[in-house]
Design a protein around this motif. Structure first.
Motif, short mmCIF file in Angstrom:
data_model
loop_
_atom_site.label_atom_id
_atom_site.label_comp_id
_atom_site.label_asym_id
_atom_site.label_seq_id
_atom_site.Cartn_x
_atom_site.Cartn_y
_atom_site.Cartn_z
N ARG A 96 0.83 -0.90 -0.02
CA ARG A 96 -0.18 -0.32 0.23
C ARG A 96 0.94 0.96 0.27
N ARG A 97 1.59 1.12 1.05
CA ARG A 97 2.70 1.96 0.57
C ARG A 97 3.40 2.48 -0.25
N ILE A 98 3.99 1.77 -0.79
CA ILE A 98 4.81 1.38 -2.20
C ILE A 98 3.24 2.40 -3.63
N ARG A 99 2.39 1.76 -3.80
CA ARG A 99 1.53 2.02 -4.42
C ARG A 99 1.67 3.96 -4.21
N LYS A 100 1.31 4.27 -2.74
CA LYS A 100 0.91 5.59 -2.57
C LYS A 100 2.26 5.87 -3.17
N LEU A 101 3.26 6.07 -2.98
CA LEU A 101 4.73 6.32 -3.54
C LEU A 101 4.73 6.64 -4.93
N GLU A 102 4.21 5.43 -5.16
CA GLU A 102 4.32 5.41 -7.30
C GLU A 102 3.27 6.93 -7.67
N LYS A 103 2.44 6.57 -7.00
CA LYS A 103 0.78 7.68 -7.43
C LYS A 103 1.70 9.21 -7.22
N ARG A 104 2.20 9.08 -6.24
CA ARG A 104 3.11 10.83 -6.37
C ARG A 104 3.38 10.98 -7.23
N VAL A 105 4.67 9.26 -7.24
CA VAL A 105 5.99 9.98 -8.13
C VAL A 105 5.58 10.36 -10.22
N ASN A 106 4.64 8.89 -9.84
CA ASN A 106 4.20 9.29 -11.99
C ASN A 106 2.53 10.20 -12.20
N GLY A 107 2.69 10.91 -10.74
CA GLY A 107 1.29 12.00 -11.28
C GLY A 107 -0.04 10.88 -11.24
N GLY A 108 -0.33 9.68 -9.70
CA GLY A 108 -1.60 8.84 -10.15
C GLY A 108 -3.04 9.83 -9.64
N SER A 109 -2.76 11.26 -8.80
CA SER A 109 -3.69 11.50 -8.93
C SER A 109 -3.21 12.88 -9.82
N ALA A 110 -3.12 13.24 -10.77
CA ALA A 110 -2.67 13.81 -12.55
C ALA A 110 -3.99 13.39 -13.31
N MET A 111 -4.16 11.78 -13.55
CA MET A 111 -4.69 10.96 -13.73
C MET A 111 -6.18 11.39 -13.72
N SER A 112 -5.87 11.38 -12.59
CA SER A 112 -7.89 10.64 -12.13
C SER A 112 -8.58 12.46 -12.28
N LYS A 113 -7.50 13.36 -11.64
CA LYS A 113 -8.01 14.65 -12.30
C LYS A 113 -8.34 14.86 -14.12
#
Length: 128
Positions: free
Chosen positions: A43-60
């Motif tokens: 779970r921690r790794i997924r959260k970090l990957e989202k921050r690095v890869n722009g996961g929240s930008a994709m969801s926007k």
């Protein structure tokens, strides 16, 4: 009376776990604890990957497609659908009925999406 003692002794021996049973139980416990720790780390790794890869930008970007018709490429399969809802991890889509007359609503992880094609109104009219 001699028989009763033998019976009691056998019953008591059966109740006590053997060394092998104790070792097996300890190993199982260790495996369960390791699995829990691994899940937490994943779970921690997924959260970090989202921050690095722009996961929240994709969801926007995907959230702008709510209510729109799109073609999603999910696991090598193209699906024409309507986007109902999006959050950081999931996308909820409505797949219109083909043969049986029942629309299907599916929730998929965003990570399964390979490609998204937006279908403007004019393209939908041409497709029929």
């Amino acid at each position: 009376m001699g028989m009763r003692k033998d019976i009691n002794i056998n019953i008591n021996k059966d109740k006590k776990p053997t060394v092998e049973q104790r070792v097996e139980k300890l190993e199982k416990y260790k495996e369960e604890e390791l699995e829990k720790k691994i899940q937490i780390l994943e779970r921690r790794i997924r959260k970090l990957e989202k921050r690095v890869n722009g996961g929240s930008a994709m969801s926007k970007i995907l959230s702008e497609l709510i209510g729109q018709e799109v073609i999603l490429n999910i696991s090598r399969e193209e699906v024409r659908c309507k986007v109902l809802d999006v959050d950081e991890d999931w996308i909820k889509i409505l797949i219109p009925a083909k043969k049986n007359g029942i629309d299907v609503t599916i929730t998929k992880p965003i990570t399964e999406l390979k490609e998204i094609t937006y279908l403007p109104k004019a393209a939908l009219d041409l497709m029929g």
